[in-house]
Design a protein around this motif. Structure first.
Motif, PDB file in Angstrom:
ATOM      1  N   LYS A 116       7.351  15.010 -36.266  1.00  0.00           N
ATOM      2  CA  LYS A 116       5.966  14.536 -36.267  1.00  0.00           C
ATOM      3  C   LYS A 116       4.959  15.657 -36.502  1.00  0.00           C
ATOM      4  CE  LYS A 116       6.976  10.810 -32.963  1.00  0.00           C
ATOM      5  NZ  LYS A 116       6.655  10.262 -31.611  1.00  0.00           N
ATOM      6  N   ILE A 117       5.257  16.864 -36.020  1.00  0.00           N
ATOM      7  CA  ILE A 117       4.316  17.980 -36.108  1.00  0.00           C
ATOM      8  C   ILE A 117       5.025  19.168 -36.741  1.00  0.00           C
ATOM      9  CG2 ILE A 117       2.840  19.545 -34.791  1.00  0.00           C
ATOM     10  CD1 ILE A 117       2.553  17.408 -32.673  1.00  0.00           C
ATOM     11  N   SER A 133       7.899  10.856 -44.067  1.00  0.00           N
ATOM     12  CA  SER A 133       6.895   9.867 -43.678  1.00  0.00           C
ATOM     13  C   SER A 133       6.603   9.877 -42.197  1.00  0.00           C
ATOM     14  CB  SER A 133       7.354   8.467 -44.110  1.00  0.00           C
ATOM     15  OG  SER A 133       8.605   8.151 -43.512  1.00  0.00           O
ATOM     16  N   THR A 134       7.432  10.576 -41.380  1.00  0.00           N
ATOM     17  CA  THR A 134       7.193  10.616 -39.937  1.00  0.00           C
ATOM     18  C   THR A 134       6.194  11.694 -39.546  1.00  0.00           C
ATOM     19  OG1 THR A 134       9.065  12.121 -39.613  1.00  0.00           O
ATOM     20  CG2 THR A 134       9.507   9.760 -39.447  1.00  0.00           C
ATOM     21  N   VAL A 135       5.960  12.697 -40.409  1.00  0.00           N
ATOM     22  CA  VAL A 135       5.083  13.812 -40.068  1.00  0.00           C
ATOM     23  C   VAL A 135       3.629  13.345 -40.073  1.00  0.00           C
ATOM     24  CG1 VAL A 135       4.257  16.102 -40.749  1.00  0.00           C
ATOM     25  CG2 VAL A 135       6.693  15.543 -40.928  1.00  0.00           C
ATOM     26  N   LYS A 136       2.951  13.538 -38.929  1.00  0.00           N
ATOM     27  CA  LYS A 136       1.555  13.130 -38.780  1.00  0.00           C
ATOM     28  C   LYS A 136       0.595  14.315 -38.789  1.00  0.00           C
ATOM     29  CE  LYS A 136       3.010   8.918 -38.203  1.00  0.00           C
ATOM     30  NZ  LYS A 136       2.872   7.910 -39.285  1.00  0.00           N
ATOM     31  N   ILE A 137       1.079  15.492 -38.346  1.00  0.00           N
ATOM     32  CA  ILE A 137       0.213  16.683 -38.269  1.00  0.00           C
ATOM     33  C   ILE A 137       0.900  17.813 -39.016  1.00  0.00           C
ATOM     34  CG2 ILE A 137      -0.925  18.335 -36.752  1.00  0.00           C
ATOM     35  CD1 ILE A 137      -0.957  16.244 -34.576  1.00  0.00           C
ATOM     36  N   LEU A 138       0.179  18.439 -39.957  1.00  0.00           N
ATOM     37  CA  LEU A 138       0.706  19.543 -40.755  1.00  0.00           C
ATOM     38  C   LEU A 138      -0.280  20.694 -40.717  1.00  0.00           C
ATOM     39  CD1 LEU A 138       2.756  20.672 -42.886  1.00  0.00           C
ATOM     40  CD2 LEU A 138       1.267  19.642 -44.637  1.00  0.00           C
ATOM     41  N   ALA A 139       0.241  21.922 -40.560  1.00  0.00           N
ATOM     42  CA  ALA A 139      -0.607  23.123 -40.549  1.00  0.00           C
ATOM     43  C   ALA A 139      -0.067  24.119 -41.564  1.00  0.00           C
ATOM     44  CB  ALA A 139      -0.643  23.742 -39.157  1.00  0.00           C
ATOM     45  N   LEU A 140      -0.983  24.683 -42.367  1.00  0.00           N
ATOM     46  CA  LEU A 140      -0.625  25.631 -43.416  1.00  0.00           C
ATOM     47  C   LEU A 140      -1.447  26.900 -43.269  1.00  0.00           C
ATOM     48  CD1 LEU A 140      -0.677  23.210 -46.509  1.00  0.00           C
ATOM     49  CD2 LEU A 140       1.305  23.849 -45.122  1.00  0.00           C
ATOM     50  N   GLU A 141      -0.833  28.032 -43.583  1.00  0.00           N
ATOM     51  CA  GLU A 141      -1.551  29.303 -43.694  1.00  0.00           C
ATOM     52  C   GLU A 141      -1.833  29.557 -45.168  1.00  0.00           C
ATOM     53  OE1 GLU A 141       0.130  31.912 -39.923  1.00  0.00           O
ATOM     54  OE2 GLU A 141       1.061  32.133 -41.885  1.00  0.00           O
TER      55      GLU A 141
END
Length: 464
Positions: free
Chosen positions: A281-282, A313-321
């Motif tokens: 999810k994250i 499709s399960t990932v709700k929160i994504l963080a990128l540098e």
């Protein structure tokens, strides 16, 4: 029900009635129903308090006088209890007195403000006491220094442990304490810890119930291989310096329960391979510091989507540098991998690396999450300069269900600067008419992922 918040300061009016933040509070007198509860129940209540508050319950009534000592499991945290009472050498005899006065059993021991090396005999003596035989939570945080003292082998004798949290020390050699067994362990956190590879794998293999692992800048092992069916949270960070042996590859097999994969502040980190993460999810921060990140049959090399076989499709929160001059096509490539994404975090920073091998995605092609699910975007270390402004403008004009786009900036914010930003971002022509665009001053980098933050917060990437 309406909530009323009271101030700690009480101001007495001439009528004798206390004024608590403008709310009228009436006092009622009646039977002491709580004190009628059985001793075991009262002991469970006191256990929820820290050491100081638990001991002070003896002042409530005679009925409570011996509850903390005789019925409540000891919950000893030196940092919360001694912050204003004593310093340095004074703390060790006080801890000994508390342990001696409380016959047990102990549920939690947290020593986070004491040096280990000068008092190794104290730690070893405490940890060998019968009062700790059934301890469930053990946190040993030692001061940061170039020299890592050796942790007493007695710290690894507790088969009842559910939480093991160790900072800034070296594990005893495997010959002194080989393959400790923690059948009840659910949380493992190691930060700035020296531990042999076979010792670490022994701990993990003997703890099949682990749900959360946090590994930050440890040394002594090059490969981590995990196969834990209950693992839900995994955090890896590596900011090692010097020539110490450090992590170069992390493999998680059969990650059927994995929900959070946190990768943070890595300049030259390990390759990460995850299989079977059907509940993820994250995810983040993904950045060029990781040579390879493989999720199932898809791989990302240095922040570039290289092989995209499946969507997550399960990932709700994504963080990128992202570098100071962000590449929009890279982010678009990521967004196509996560069609149900709800929150996107982008952290800009100045560094020496650049993005190569960009996948040539067309900007006009549909991006599913922009049209259906992406509601929150957070830009951290936003400068307001043209590369950042043009990057943000794309989302202003394309995110159709956006609710909030938050700009965490280190720039000097003035009314004129804000006016120019709104004009440059083309906010009047935004795709989502209900979207808000707050600008907040970011005085420092986001919090790091520790056990209490990365695994308990709904959104561990949110800046202050």
């Amino acid at each position: 029900m309406d909530r009323i918040f009271f101030s700690r300061e009480r101001r007495l009016k001439r009528s004798g009635r206390a004024d608590l933040g403008g709310a009228e509070v009436r006092s009622y007198e009646g039977p002491d129903l709580i004190s009628r509860l059985p001793d075991e129940v009262l002991g469970a209540i006191v256990t929820l308090l820290d050491t100081g508050e638990g001991a002070r319950t003896a002042a409530l009534s005679r009925r409570w006088r011996y509850i903390w000592r005789d019925f409540a499991p000891l919950n000893l945290d030196d940092e919360s209890f001694f912050s204003s009472l004593c310093f340095g050498d004074e703390r060790h005899p006080v801890i000994s007195q508390i342990i001696a006065a409380h016959p047990g059993p102990a549920r939690r021991l947290s020593l986070r403000s004491l040096a280990l090396s000068p008092y190794i005999s104290h730690f070893d003596a405490w940890l060998r006491l019968p009062v700790f035989d059934s301890i469930q939570e053990l946190s040993l945080h030692f001061p940061v220094s170039h020299y890592h003292p050796e942790m007493p082998a007695s710290a690894l004798r507790f088969a009842s442990l559910r939480v093991l949290d160790i900072n800034n020390c070296v594990f005893p050699a495997a010959g002194d304490c080989s393959s400790p067994i923690f059948p009840c362990l659910t949380h493992l956190s190691l930060r700035h810890v020296g531990i042999a590879e076979e010792h670490l794998h022994g701990i993990i293999s003997n703890s099949p119930g682990i749900e959360a692992i946090s590994l930050d800048t440890n040394f002594g092992y090059r490969r981590l291989c995990i196969s834990l069916p209950r693992l839900r949270y995994l955090a890896i960070s590596d900011r090692s310096f010097g020539e110490r042996e450090k992590l170069s590859e992390a493999v998680v097999e059969d990650a059927a329960s994995l929900e959070r994969l946190l990768l943070h502040e890595v300049d030259n980190g390990p390759s990460v391979r995850i299989t079977g993460a059907a509940k993820l999810k994250i995810l983040g921060y993904l950045g060029a510091g990781f040579p390879i990140v493989e999720l199932g049959n898809s791989s990302f090399k240095g922040l570039v989507p290289a092989t995209l076989v499946e969507q997550f499709s399960t990932v709700k929160i994504l963080a990128l540098e992202m570098p100071e001059a962000p590449k929009l096509k890279v982010v678009i490539g990521y967004l196509r991998c996560f069609p149900c994404l709800e929150k996107l975090h982008i952290m800009f920073f100045v560094n020496k690396w650049s993005l190569k091998g960009i996948v040539p995605f067309g900007l006009s092609a549909p991006i599913e999450c922009l049209d259906r699910s992406l509601k929150t975007i957070v830009l951290q270390q936003y400068s307001g300069r043209k590369p950042h402004l043009e990057f943000a403008k794309f989302f202003v004009e394309r995110a159709r269900v956006l609710e909030v786009m938050k700009f965490c900036t280190t720039a000097r914010v003035t009314s004129k600067w804000l006016e120019n930003q709104c004009k440059g971002l083309n906010i009047m022509e935004r795709a989502s008419r209900c979207a808000q665009f707050p600008f907040v001053l970011q005085g420092h980098l986001p919090s790091r992922f520790w056990m209490d933050e990365g695994f308990s917060s709904d959104d561990p990437f949110m800046c202050d």
